[in-house]
Design a protein around this motif. Structure first.
Motif, PDB file in Angstrom:
ATOM      1  N   LEU A  44       0.827  -1.201   0.000  1.00  0.00           N
ATOM      2  CA  LEU A  44       0.000   0.000   0.000  1.00  0.00           C
ATOM      3  C   LEU A  44       0.867   1.259   0.000  1.00  0.00           C
ATOM      4  N   VAL A  45       1.940   1.243   0.776  1.00  0.00           N
ATOM      5  CA  VAL A  45       2.865   2.384   0.791  1.00  0.00           C
ATOM      6  C   VAL A  45       3.515   2.555  -0.579  1.00  0.00           C
ATOM      7  N   THR A  46       3.959   1.447  -1.174  1.00  0.00           N
ATOM      8  CA  THR A  46       4.629   1.503  -2.473  1.00  0.00           C
ATOM      9  C   THR A  46       3.702   2.024  -3.561  1.00  0.00           C
ATOM     10  N   VAL A  47       2.507   1.453  -3.649  1.00  0.00           N
ATOM     11  CA  VAL A  47       1.569   1.843  -4.707  1.00  0.00           C
ATOM     12  C   VAL A  47       1.104   3.281  -4.508  1.00  0.00           C
ATOM     13  N   SER A  48       0.807   3.652  -3.277  1.00  0.00           N
ATOM     14  CA  SER A  48       0.329   5.012  -3.011  1.00  0.00           C
ATOM     15  C   SER A  48       1.394   6.049  -3.347  1.00  0.00           C
ATOM     16  N   ALA A  49       2.637   5.778  -2.936  1.00  0.00           N
ATOM     17  CA  ALA A  49       3.722   6.726  -3.197  1.00  0.00           C
ATOM     18  C   ALA A  49       3.960   6.877  -4.692  1.00  0.00           C
ATOM     19  N   ALA A  50       3.976   5.762  -5.412  1.00  0.00           N
ATOM     20  CA  ALA A  50       4.197   5.823  -6.855  1.00  0.00           C
ATOM     21  C   ALA A  50       3.043   6.529  -7.556  1.00  0.00           C
ATOM     22  N   PHE A  51       1.822   6.255  -7.127  1.00  0.00           N
ATOM     23  CA  PHE A  51       0.656   6.912  -7.729  1.00  0.00           C
ATOM     24  C   PHE A  51       0.709   8.420  -7.507  1.00  0.00           C
ATOM     25  N   LEU A  52       0.940   8.834  -6.281  1.00  0.00           N
ATOM     26  CA  LEU A  52       0.939  10.261  -5.968  1.00  0.00           C
ATOM     27  C   LEU A  52       2.076  10.995  -6.679  1.00  0.00           C
ATOM     28  N   LEU A  53       3.261  10.394  -6.713  1.00  0.00           N
ATOM     29  CA  LEU A  53       4.381  11.042  -7.382  1.00  0.00           C
ATOM     30  C   LEU A  53       4.136  11.116  -8.891  1.00  0.00           C
ATOM     31  N   GLY A  54       3.632  10.024  -9.450  1.00  0.00           N
ATOM     32  CA  GLY A  54       3.356  10.015 -10.879  1.00  0.00           C
ATOM     33  C   GLY A  54       2.318  11.053 -11.273  1.00  0.00           C
ATOM     34  N   GLN A  55       1.257  11.151 -10.507  1.00  0.00           N
ATOM     35  CA  GLN A  55       0.205  12.126 -10.819  1.00  0.00           C
ATOM     36  C   GLN A  55       0.696  13.557 -10.614  1.00  0.00           C
ATOM     37  N   SER A  56       1.583  13.769  -9.653  1.00  0.00           N
ATOM     38  CA  SER A  56       2.132  15.117  -9.462  1.00  0.00           C
ATOM     39  C   SER A  56       2.973  15.535 -10.658  1.00  0.00           C
ATOM     40  N   ARG A  57       3.634  14.569 -11.316  1.00  0.00           N
ATOM     41  CA  ARG A  57       4.406  14.883 -12.509  1.00  0.00           C
ATOM     42  C   ARG A  57       3.504  15.155 -13.710  1.00  0.00           C
ATOM     43  N   LEU A  58       2.336  14.552 -13.734  1.00  0.00           N
ATOM     44  CA  LEU A  58       1.410  14.767 -14.847  1.00  0.00           C
ATOM     45  C   LEU A  58       0.622  16.067 -14.705  1.00  0.00           C
ATOM     46  N   SER A  59       0.533  16.583 -13.498  1.00  0.00           N
ATOM     47  CA  SER A  59      -0.307  17.764 -13.269  1.00  0.00           C
ATOM     48  C   SER A  59       0.167  18.938 -14.111  1.00  0.00           C
TER      49      SER A  59
END
Length: 280
Positions: A144-159
């Motif tokens: 959960l930590v791994t997936v959440s961190a990757a999701f949040l970082l990835g979406q911040s780069r797409l913003s």
């Protein structure tokens, strides 16, 4: 002083010793297995490598789409799904979690420590259940930590100019939880394969073949009746179903999660059968 059946006094320590119950035995086995689990250096290094790989890949892929968004055609932009972009790492990260699960048991087989474990706890199914329970809880937390961190970082780069998502968007939280569940079940499958083969290298090779090589081989076969009723239910494709919602042949998430859990249950039954019939 209490006496034994022959009338001789019993030692005070023996007289005061609490009876061994299934609950107390289970607690003792869990405590013992937790000590071994948290002291396993290879487990933590594998988890850290999986985390770094997942977050790093999500960052790189999302950054790549951001930098070349203006060069994509209208059709590519229309079919762009930001959730899938930042979770695409899951297909490879599953191998890290599978290896993590295998290490929990194959390390003991490699060192011979498993024999001492079975001498201390002859109830081998109880030992396996304790390992699986602890790995499941720890694995889900790490996943959960791994997936959440990757999701949040990835979406911040797409913003910005690129479409992006947040955890409150429809389907986003479900995709993150589904990805964590997929990694957790893969870890348990790795543990049970480790019980079957008793070798880290063989267990990881089996996982690689099952999750990576086999899907590539069968995806190119004619997509007839047999293909439609077998290929979507391969473990890796079931994982897709838990976090990816834009491929037509995928199973429903509930079906995917249940079928992947069935893989774990069947492998557990095979592992238990071997544990009962062979030496440590």
């Amino acid at each position: 002083m209490p006496t034994g059946t022959t009338g001789t006094p019993m030692p005070a320590a023996q007289a005061q010793r609490p009876p061994v119950t299934p609950l107390s035995r289970g607690r003792a086995v869990l405590a013992s297995e937790w000590i071994k689990l948290r002291s396993l250096r290879s487990l933590w290094s594998t988890a850290l490598a999986g985390f770094a790989f997942s977050v790093g890949l999500s960052f790189l892929v999302s950054s790549s789409f951001r930098s070349r968004w203006h060069t994509l055609g209208a059709q590519a932009q229309a079919h762009f799904h930001p959730i899938d972009i930042s979770l695409g790492f899951l297909q490879i990260t599953s191998l890290f979690f599978g290896a993590l699960g295998a290490l929990v048991v194959t390390t003991e087989y490699g060192t011979g420590e498993i024999r001492g474990t079975f001498v201390a706890t002859p109830q081998r199914p109880l030992v396996l259940a304790a390992k699986a329970l602890l790995l499941g809880l720890l694995g889900f937390g790490l996943a959960l930590v791994t997936v959440s961190a990757a999701f949040l970082l990835g979406q911040s780069r797409l913003s910005g100019a690129v479409p992006h998502a947040s955890l409150t968007d429809p389907g986003a939280a479900g995709a993150v939880l589904g990805g964590a569940l997929y990694l957790t079940l893969t870890g348990l499958l790795g543990l049970l394969l480790g019980v079957l083969v008793r070798s880290t290298a063989v267990a990881i090779s089996a996982l690689f073949g099952l999750f990576t090589i086999l899907p590539v081989l069968v995806n190119n076969l004619p997509k007839g009746f047999v293909w439609r009723h077998t290929v979507p239910y391969l473990p890796s494709n079931l994982g897709f179903s838990l976090w990816h919602s834009h491929i037509e042949f995928l199973a429903r998430p509930v079906t995917a999660g249940s079928t992947l859990a069935l893989y774990v249950i069947v492998t557990a039954a095979a592992g238990l059968a071997l544990l009962r019939t062979r030496d440590g």
